[in-house]
Design a protein around this motif. Structure first.
Motif, mmCIF file in Angstrom:
data_model
loop_
_atom_site.group_PDB
_atom_site.id
_atom_site.type_symbol
_atom_site.label_atom_id
_atom_site.label_comp_id
_atom_site.label_asym_id
_atom_site.label_seq_id
_atom_site.Cartn_x
_atom_site.Cartn_y
_atom_site.Cartn_z
ATOM 1 N N LEU A 55 -7.440 -11.530 6.753
ATOM 2 C CA LEU A 55 -6.729 -10.323 7.168
ATOM 3 C C LEU A 55 -6.439 -9.516 5.907
ATOM 4 O O LEU A 55 -5.668 -9.945 5.045
ATOM 5 C CB LEU A 55 -5.435 -10.677 7.889
ATOM 6 C CG LEU A 55 -4.522 -9.510 8.282
ATOM 7 C CD1 LEU A 55 -5.246 -8.546 9.217
ATOM 8 C CD2 LEU A 55 -3.235 -10.023 8.918
ATOM 9 N N HIS A 56 -7.082 -8.360 5.809
ATOM 10 C CA HIS A 56 -6.912 -7.482 4.647
ATOM 11 C C HIS A 56 -5.919 -6.386 5.001
ATOM 12 O O HIS A 56 -6.093 -5.668 5.991
ATOM 13 C CB HIS A 56 -8.264 -6.855 4.260
ATOM 14 C CG HIS A 56 -8.162 -5.713 3.307
ATOM 15 N ND1 HIS A 56 -8.765 -4.487 3.518
ATOM 16 C CD2 HIS A 56 -7.507 -5.588 2.118
ATOM 17 C CE1 HIS A 56 -8.505 -3.676 2.517
ATOM 18 N NE2 HIS A 56 -7.738 -4.314 1.658
ATOM 19 N N THR A 57 -4.852 -6.260 4.220
ATOM 20 C CA THR A 57 -3.880 -5.191 4.425
ATOM 21 C C THR A 57 -3.606 -4.474 3.112
ATOM 22 O O THR A 57 -3.703 -5.055 2.038
ATOM 23 C CB THR A 57 -2.546 -5.715 5.017
ATOM 24 O OG1 THR A 57 -2.051 -6.786 4.199
ATOM 25 C CG2 THR A 57 -2.737 -6.223 6.429
ATOM 26 N N HIS A 58 -3.290 -3.199 3.223
ATOM 27 C CA HIS A 58 -2.935 -2.371 2.071
ATOM 28 C C HIS A 58 -1.747 -1.518 2.480
ATOM 29 O O HIS A 58 -1.800 -0.822 3.498
ATOM 30 C CB HIS A 58 -4.115 -1.494 1.653
ATOM 31 C CG HIS A 58 -3.948 -0.840 0.312
ATOM 32 N ND1 HIS A 58 -2.900 0.010 0.010
ATOM 33 C CD2 HIS A 58 -4.698 -0.912 -0.826
ATOM 34 C CE1 HIS A 58 -3.023 0.433 -1.235
ATOM 35 N NE2 HIS A 58 -4.105 -0.106 -1.771
ATOM 36 N N LEU A 59 -0.674 -1.549 1.685
ATOM 37 C CA LEU A 59 0.569 -0.893 2.067
ATOM 38 C C LEU A 59 0.542 0.619 1.887
ATOM 39 O O LEU A 59 1.285 1.335 2.568
ATOM 40 C CB LEU A 59 1.744 -1.470 1.269
ATOM 41 C CG LEU A 59 2.304 -2.817 1.705
ATOM 42 C CD1 LEU A 59 1.283 -3.947 1.563
ATOM 43 C CD2 LEU A 59 3.553 -3.163 0.892
ATOM 44 N N ARG A 60 -0.269 1.112 0.945
ATOM 45 C CA ARG A 60 -0.227 2.539 0.575
ATOM 46 C C ARG A 60 1.219 2.987 0.392
ATOM 47 O O ARG A 60 1.972 2.362 -0.324
ATOM 48 C CB ARG A 60 -1.012 3.374 1.581
ATOM 49 C CG ARG A 60 -2.522 3.114 1.489
ATOM 50 C CD ARG A 60 -3.343 4.059 2.315
ATOM 51 N NE ARG A 60 -4.766 3.748 2.160
ATOM 52 C CZ ARG A 60 -5.708 4.205 2.961
ATOM 53 N NH1 ARG A 60 -5.391 5.000 3.983
ATOM 54 N NH2 ARG A 60 -6.964 3.873 2.756
ATOM 55 N N MET A 61 1.635 4.080 1.050
ATOM 56 C CA MET A 61 2.982 4.596 0.806
ATOM 57 C C MET A 61 4.051 3.942 1.674
ATOM 58 O O MET A 61 5.179 3.730 1.235
ATOM 59 C CB MET A 61 3.008 6.114 1.038
ATOM 60 C CG MET A 61 2.204 6.912 0.026
ATOM 61 S SD MET A 61 2.769 6.695 -1.675
ATOM 62 C CE MET A 61 4.381 7.438 -1.581
ATOM 63 N N ASP A 62 3.718 3.614 2.930
ATOM 64 C CA ASP A 62 4.761 3.257 3.889
ATOM 65 C C ASP A 62 4.668 1.844 4.452
ATOM 66 O O ASP A 62 5.577 1.402 5.152
ATOM 67 C CB ASP A 62 4.740 4.242 5.075
ATOM 68 C CG ASP A 62 5.011 5.668 4.634
ATOM 69 O OD1 ASP A 62 5.889 5.852 3.777
ATOM 70 O OD2 ASP A 62 4.342 6.586 5.142
#
Length: 268
Positions: free
Chosen positions: A65-72
């Motif tokens: 499971l790949h996740t990226h938070l970015r700004m929020d």
């Protein structure tokens, strides 16, 4: 946007899922709406720059499971048996209920479920992660300095923020590193001795993720408003020399519209 040290600390927090079994999964995004990880063993979570990779063994199939938070984006972890509060339900993009804690990805802009052997398709473009525990500081420095030197005309601040060059550095670290090394942010990379800057970045970021430590602080002073030398301190006096700090937008080469702070006396 969370920086590499924040994401590495988050990976450590998600480590409480390691060794548990998924009892139920809820993917609230169209692409993976029918995905079901029930019965999968959680193998662990690792950070690559600003990316999170949570790995599973699902009936012999290796999934990530790949996740990226970015700004929020945000991951929250709930104690065993507890449910996500009603006020957060609308923000949930993924909910993983395990035989231990429950984890939920909130407002997560990047959610991808893929075979583990395909991870490089989402993180293979990244430069060296200065917090990579599997690489020595010397190896990381050589890799990062080589990538920086390949484009000597780029402004230093732009090159350091490029995740293809160095993974994990964000605007706080880049502004603070430029101050600590005495470089104007827009100095061309070719005019900078990059090796000591990268070595300082490694030491500072590793200190920031040390268990039980003060977290991200570059001045050595953890009092409110004094953790950073220049970042966010528009027109305030430099904590070293007293000169009013300057501020500007980074320009058209930065699509995220980030800002830069510097001391016109301490940085030349």
């Amino acid at each position: 946007m969370p920086e590499g040290d924040t994401v590495h600390r988050l990976a450590r927090r998600l480590g409480v899922l390691t060794g548990t079994t998924v009892r139920g999964s809820d993917f609230r995004i169209p692409r993976h709406a029918t995905a079901d990880l029930s019965g999968a063993a959680v193998l662990g979570t690792t950070a690559r720059g600003k990316h999170l990779l949570t790995r599973f063994d699902h009936a012999g199939q290796a999934l990530t499971l790949h996740t990226h938070l970015r700004m929020d984006g945000e991951w929250t972890v709930l104690a065993a048996g507890r449910s996500l509060p009603r006020r957060l339900q609308a923000d949930a993009r993924v909910v993983l209920t395990t035989t231990g804690p429950t984890a939920a990805a909130l407002r997560m802009p990047v959610v991808e479920l893929l075979p583990t052997d395909a991870e490089e398709s989402v993180v293979g473009h990244l430069g060296p992660d200065l917090l990579d525990p599997g690489r020595s500081a010397d190896d990381l420095v050589e890799d990062a300095v080589g990538r920086l030197a390949a484009q000597p005309d780029r402004p230093l601040v732009t090159a350091l923020l490029d995740q293809r060059t160095v993974a994990g550095l964000g605007n706080v670290w880049v502004n603070e590193l430029c101050f600590l090394r005495g470089h104007l942010p827009r100095t061309p990379v070719g005019e900078v001795d990059a090796e000591p800057l990268v070595r300082l970045a490694i030491r500072a970021m590793r200190f920031a993720i040390a268990p039980g430590g003060p977290g991200r602080v570059t001045t050595g002073d953890t009092r409110p408003g004094r953790r950073y030398w220049v970042y966010g301190r528009t027109h305030q006096p430099c904590l070293r020399c007293g000169t009013a700090l300057l501020f500007s937008e980074q320009g058209s080469e930065d699509p995220e519209g980030r800002h830069t702070w510097w001391c016109p006396r301490c940085q030349t």
